[in-house]
Write a protein that holds these residues in place. Structure first.
Motif, mmCIF file in Angstrom:
data_model
loop_
_atom_site.group_PDB
_atom_site.id
_atom_site.type_symbol
_atom_site.label_atom_id
_atom_site.label_comp_id
_atom_site.label_asym_id
_atom_site.label_seq_id
_atom_site.Cartn_x
_atom_site.Cartn_y
_atom_site.Cartn_z
ATOM 1 N N ALA A 270 -6.560 1.484 1.738
ATOM 2 C CA ALA A 270 -7.181 2.624 2.416
ATOM 3 C C ALA A 270 -6.228 3.292 3.397
ATOM 4 O O ALA A 270 -6.357 4.493 3.667
ATOM 5 N N ALA A 271 -5.281 2.504 3.944
ATOM 6 C CA ALA A 271 -4.327 3.051 4.920
ATOM 7 C C ALA A 271 -3.082 3.647 4.266
ATOM 8 O O ALA A 271 -2.199 4.155 4.962
ATOM 9 N N THR A 272 -2.996 3.628 2.945
ATOM 10 C CA THR A 272 -1.826 4.155 2.244
ATOM 11 C C THR A 272 -1.738 5.670 2.422
ATOM 12 O O THR A 272 -2.737 6.378 2.254
ATOM 13 N N PRO A 273 -0.575 6.194 2.778
ATOM 14 C CA PRO A 273 -0.434 7.647 2.913
ATOM 15 C C PRO A 273 -0.842 8.366 1.635
ATOM 16 O O PRO A 273 -0.530 7.930 0.528
ATOM 17 N N GLY A 274 -1.555 9.458 1.801
ATOM 18 C CA GLY A 274 -1.994 10.236 0.649
ATOM 19 C C GLY A 274 -3.329 9.820 0.086
ATOM 20 O O GLY A 274 -3.802 10.417 -0.888
ATOM 21 N N VAL A 275 -3.949 8.804 0.689
ATOM 22 C CA VAL A 275 -5.248 8.330 0.222
ATOM 23 C C VAL A 275 -6.342 8.845 1.154
ATOM 24 O O VAL A 275 -6.271 8.641 2.378
#
Length: 587
Positions: A270-275
């Motif tokens: 959930a913390a991944t950039p672009g998500v």
């Protein structure tokens, strides 16, 4: 208004669900029990197939367990989802085998995996025993070594992590895998590791997969072990050619720690950039008192809210022991049924399979039909087909909840390209004849189905998962814990209506009932004594209890004794579970 339009309209009444439905790019939905996250995922997939994914492209919709996959297929069918050869709906292990390993392993120089079958439980045990004896000799803590090997293989550990586990552990793991491969076999951990290797190392694999399945939908993401998490990242994030991800899950419902799952992986995703991350908080299933108690177990996590007033959570102590708990639970089920609660809207949950069997017997002693969810073999298309055939043979369509047409459709699917019209006639004849002999052994019934063509259907690599599960089923019926089971007994496993379900806390995930009966809530049993020195295991036991409580729509009854009577005669007197104190119900 068709069913898909109605489902989309229902999502519009919840602003956060609607935000997720309308999302562009990668989206992760964090959602508690009863929040409609599976409905959201299947509605979005059906809509995308009708409107934004043109043929011949498709999608992959994956989850961890077979029952969860069956539920996804059922929901998509009700939504009128169009069938495509490029649409995959199933378990992540089946996806790895059927859509990655079988079509690509031979093309990229790994033919030994392209033709490998899934090993049975007995084959796995034999290979572990042989590898352990060669590396360590016949003595020592075999169980601890196997736990370590399973953990590192599931996690896809690196060299340093393997080295830290002790001398010889990795050597035994390598030897174990080679023993299987020499027989043309792999297990599920090797299947995932191989699928990860193929995707990560070969652009051809990534390119074709992205064309066939440009979008990946994942249900109950928190159940995925690190290896599976890595496969999702390889498909969706780590390369220039990737699929678009739509995932739903809840870290507080992660209860498969023994398979290597780590709930924090969902938070990491959930913390991944672009998500885009959407957090739901509304529980539509449970009444408010059940939600209040469940929030206490979440220990500071985002709280659920609900709009169904009332509900009850009650804990009672029976000092006469677990048998007294069983009798009390049976009485509670009987009383609820007299009040108008349907038997199949009642579930009894325990920590262990042995406790489940005791509860089921107590229910039957009172004349209450009960079904213990199977743990002796895997629930695959093949094993559930055999159970359904037994149910139709003994009970007919009216009482079995299975139609002959549905059985024939699944029969053709299992036989694959080998199917001929005469096969339908032979199956129908067998099922009709079996009605006259419901007391014969279930193993004989299984053998007849195998001889009828089922065995040849398993020769395809893509059906090796079914073949392994059927082998485990046969072993259990022949010399295992259910040896001597009759066709009538087997039929009861496929029957869901008019009977109380009895299962473990872990296997209850994804289910819902009006009344939930939770037994064995005693210290050292739940939480288990092996969890006392492990914060990770303790947290998982708490999540199991949380999941159990949130299966209920209207009422939860909890039973304890204050002690645990072990099978060796010893007794641990440590009081009721600490989790009852956490929710203010310490009896």
């Amino acid at each position: 208004m068709n069913s898909l339009s109605a489902s989309i309209g229902a999502l519009q009444t919840n602003s956060r669900q609607w935000d997720a439905f309308c999302s562009q790019g990668h989206c992760v939905v964090l959602a508690p029990p009863g929040s409609g996250k599976t409905k959201l995922l299947t509605t979005r997939l059906a809509y995308d197939l009708f409107n934004t994914i043109p043929p011949p492209h498709g999608a992959a919709c994956i989850t961890l367990t077979r029952p969860a996959a069956d539920e996804l297929r059922h929901r998509l069918h009700l939504l009128g989802t169009p069938e495509r050869s490029t649409l995959f709906v199933g378990t992540v292990h089946s996806f790895a085998l059927r859509r990655i390993i079988a079509p690509f392993a031979g093309l990229v120089g790994r033919p030994e995996f392209a033709t490998a079958s899934i090993a049975t439980t007995q084959q796995v045990n034999d290979a572990f025993k042989r590898a352990n004896t060669i590396v360590f000799g016949p003595d020592g803590d075999t169980r601890a070594r196997r736990v370590a090997i399973d953990y590192h293989r599931t996690k896809l550990s690196d060299d340093a992590e393997w080295a830290a586990s002790g001398v010889g552990i990795r050597d035994a793991a390598v030897l174990y895998e080679q023993h299987l491969l020499d027989q043309g076999l792999i297990d599920f951990s090797r299947a995932i590791a191989t699928a990860v290797d193929l995707v990560e190392q070969h652009e051809l694999v990534r390119t074709v997969l992205a064309a066939r399945h440009p979008r990946l939908y994942v249900d109950e993401y928190q159940d995925l072990a690190p290896g599976l998490h890595r496969l999702v990242r390889a498909l969706c994030f780590d390369y220039s050619i990737h699929a678009e991800l739509f995932a739903v899950g809840d870290p507080d419902q992660a209860v498969y720690g023994w398979t290597g799952t780590r709930p924090e992986l969902l938070d990491e995703l959930a913390a991944t950039p672009g998500v885009m991350t959407v957090r739901l908080d509304h529980n539509y299933r449970s009444r408010n008192e059940i939600i209040r108690v469940a929030n206490l177990l979440r220990q500071g996590a985002h709280h659920m809210v609900g709009d169904r007033a009332g509900g009850a959570v009650i804990a009672t102590r029976y000092i006469a022991g677990f048998r007294a708990q069983c009798d009390a639970a049976a009485q509670a089920a009987q009383d609820a049924h007299k009040r108008g609660v349907l038997l199949h809207d009642i579930v009894a949950l325990c920590a262990t399979n042995a406790q489940c069997r005791q509860v089921a017997q107590a229910l039957r002693d009172r004349g209450i039909p009960a079904t213990v969810r199977s743990t002796e073999y895997g629930q695959t298309l093949a094993t559930t087909f055999v159970e359904a055939c037994a149910a139709w043979s003994v009970l007919g369509r009216e009482n079995s909840s299975h139609s002959l047409g549905t059985l024939l459709k699944r029969w053709r699917q299992l036989l694959g390209s080998r199917w001929q019209r005469e096969d339908d006639v032979r199956l129908t004849t067998l099922l009709m004849n079996s009605r006259r002999n419901a007391t014969r052994l279930a193993q004989d019934f299984l053998n007849e189905l195998l001889d009828l063509g089922l065995r040849e259907g398993f020769e395809s690599v893509t059906r090796s998962e079914d073949a392994a599960a059927i082998a485990d089923m046969s072993a259990a019926l022949t010399s295992g814990p259910i040896a001597g089971l009759t066709v009538h007994d087997l039929s009861q496993r496929a029957r869901k209506l008019d009977r109380v379900e009895v299962t473990t806390m872990t296997l209850s995930k994804g289910l819902e009932f009006d009344l939930v009966l939770i037994l064995g809530m005693d210290e050292r049993q739940m939480p288990h004594f092996n969890s006392f020195d492990s914060p990770t295991k303790m947290a998982e036991d708490r999540r199991k209890f949380y999941v159990s409580v949130t299966r209920a729509r209207d009422e939860v009854q909890i039973f304890c004794s204050g002690y645990v009577q072990w099978s060796n005669g010893n007794r641990s007197c440590d009081g009721p579970s600490r989790f009852l104190a956490e929710i203010g119900l310490y009896p």
